[in-house]
Scaffold this motif. Structure first.
Motif, PDB file in Angstrom:
ATOM      1  N   ASN A   1      -7.299  -3.700   3.408  1.00 37.44           N
ATOM      2  CA  ASN A   1      -8.338  -4.496   4.053  1.00 37.44           C
ATOM      3  C   ASN A   1      -7.798  -5.838   4.529  1.00 37.44           C
TER       4      ASN A   1
ATOM      5  N   VAL B   1      -6.597  -0.413  -1.518  1.00 37.21           N
ATOM      6  CA  VAL B   1      -7.758  -0.760  -0.699  1.00 37.21           C
ATOM      7  C   VAL B   1      -7.797  -2.258  -0.432  1.00 37.21           C
TER       8      VAL B   1
ATOM      9  N   CYS C   1       0.831  -1.216   0.000  1.00 37.92           N
ATOM     10  CA  CYS C   1       0.000   0.000   0.000  1.00 37.92           C
ATOM     11  C   CYS C   1       0.859   1.256   0.000  1.00 37.92           C
TER      12      CYS C   1
END
Length: 371
Positions: A256, A252, A204
């Motif tokens: 998660n 995303v 990320c």
């Protein structure tokens, strides 16, 4: 005759002073700064709205969201939180169009501060002494970074943005990040992703370089569109759009996964530190934001960033530590308010019971000492 060294130092000082003056007199900088702060308030408030909606849903006895329930979709308060978060993300996107990424990205920590403060007042959640100190440190670090923020190099057209992206230094930097990201996705993630918290967060964070670059380029394209519609036909515009969508979707997905496997109290501060570091490095290499900064401003920006990291860490990692002002006084040997109240109560009880004491001989001095 002026020595060459003195002349060079004088020119550098003049450039630094002009850059500082231009930054504070540039309305684009103030617009970007205001949008970044507004985004933090909106995102921080949206968390509270959605949390209140979920708590209200649980209070009615309906199936909780964590158990697969979707009753929150019928709650207007939850939709208000979702729309507020969307508005915050739009404001954050617009902030990158006006202000340097070195300013906009670190200010995202304010959303954590705002949600923590609002939750303590509106949701009844406790904010210990370390959390309050973390809030103060986050504000202090953000202020330091804004004061020492760089004057971003002007990039006003999509052609100039193309030149920046094709710069050899940035191409080497982007290639290294892309290779590292692919290694983490296809090699490390299947093997140690479930046990090492840095794998998912690293993916990320590394993609943050492409996200911010795409946002800056699309922001320039949107601003140029109103005066020159031919920007839509530029290949770079669509390349940046595809890059932004792919990077956001991937971020995303792995964020998660990280939140599902690891403790949230560890995921968020580590992700903030890694993501912000990558974004700051990208801004320095791509836009040469630190080129006109003095040594004092560079050190100030780094120190401000470190202070924000410390504040965010105290807010999250030490959230459940039972530390209060009374416990701190106890450890230091200082009288707490409860102890003082007990002493006052003891004095009152003793004074009220003086008449109930047994009779005392007259030859004995009747002296009562109440300390």
């Amino acid at each position: 005759m002026i020595p060459n060294g003195s002349l060079g130092d004088s020119n550098f000082t003049d450039v630094a002073v002009r850059a500082a003056v231009d930054k504070w007199s540039n309305y684009n900088f103030w617009i970007g700064l205001s949008l970044a702060v507004l985004s933090a308030f909106l995102i921080g408030g949206s968390v509270i709205l959605k949390k209140k909606a979920l708590l209200r849903l649980a209070g009615k006895g309906e199936t909780r969201a964590g158990d697969g329930g979707h009753g929150y979709l019928k709650d207007w308060l939850w939709w208000g939180g979702l729309l507020t978060m969307g508005a915050g993300e739009v404001a954050n996107f617009a902030a990158y169009m006006f202000a340097p990424a070195t300013v906009v990205t670190p200010l995202g920590a304010l959303s954590v501060l705002i949600s923590a403060v609002l939750s303590s007042y509106l949701l009844g959640e406790t904010l210990n002494l370390l959390g309050k100190l973390g809030c103060v440190l986050s504000l202090l670090g953000s202020t330091i970074m804004v004061i020492h923020s760089p004057e971003e190099e002007e990039v006003t057209t999509i052609q100039q943005m193309s030149q920046k992206l094709l710069d050899p230094g940035f191409l080497v930097y982007a290639s290294i990040l892309l290779i590292a990201c692919l290694v983490l996705i296809f090699y490390c993630s299947p093997r140690i992703g479930q046990t090492n918290i840095l794998v998912y967060i690293g993916i990320c964070s590394l993609l943050g370089a492409f996200t911010v670059s795409s946002v800056k380029g699309l922001g320039i394209a949107i601003r140029t569109f109103f005066s020159d519609t031919s920007v839509v036909r530029q290949p770079l515009t669509w390349i940046l759009l595809v890059s932004l969508v792919v990077s956001i979707v991937t971020q995303v997905n792995y964020l998660n996964k990280s939140l599902d496997v690891f403790n949230t109290l560890l995921v968020y501060p580590i992700y903030y530190v890694f993501f912000t570091t990558v974004v700051l490095a990208t801004s320095i290499i791509l836009f040469k934001e630190w080129g006109s900064m003095s040594g004092v401003d560079i050190v100030g920006s780094i120190c401000g960033f470190l202070v924000i990291i410390l504040g965010v860490g105290m807010l999250h990692i030490l959230r459940d530590v039972q530390v209060s002002l009374d416990s701190l006084k106890d450890s230091l040997g200082l009288p707490s308010e409860e102890r003082n109240q007990e002493k006052v109560d003891d004095k009152r009880i003793l004074i009220n019971n003086l008449e109930c004491l047994p009779p005392i001989k007259e030859e004995v001095p009747q002296v009562f000492i109440i300390s």
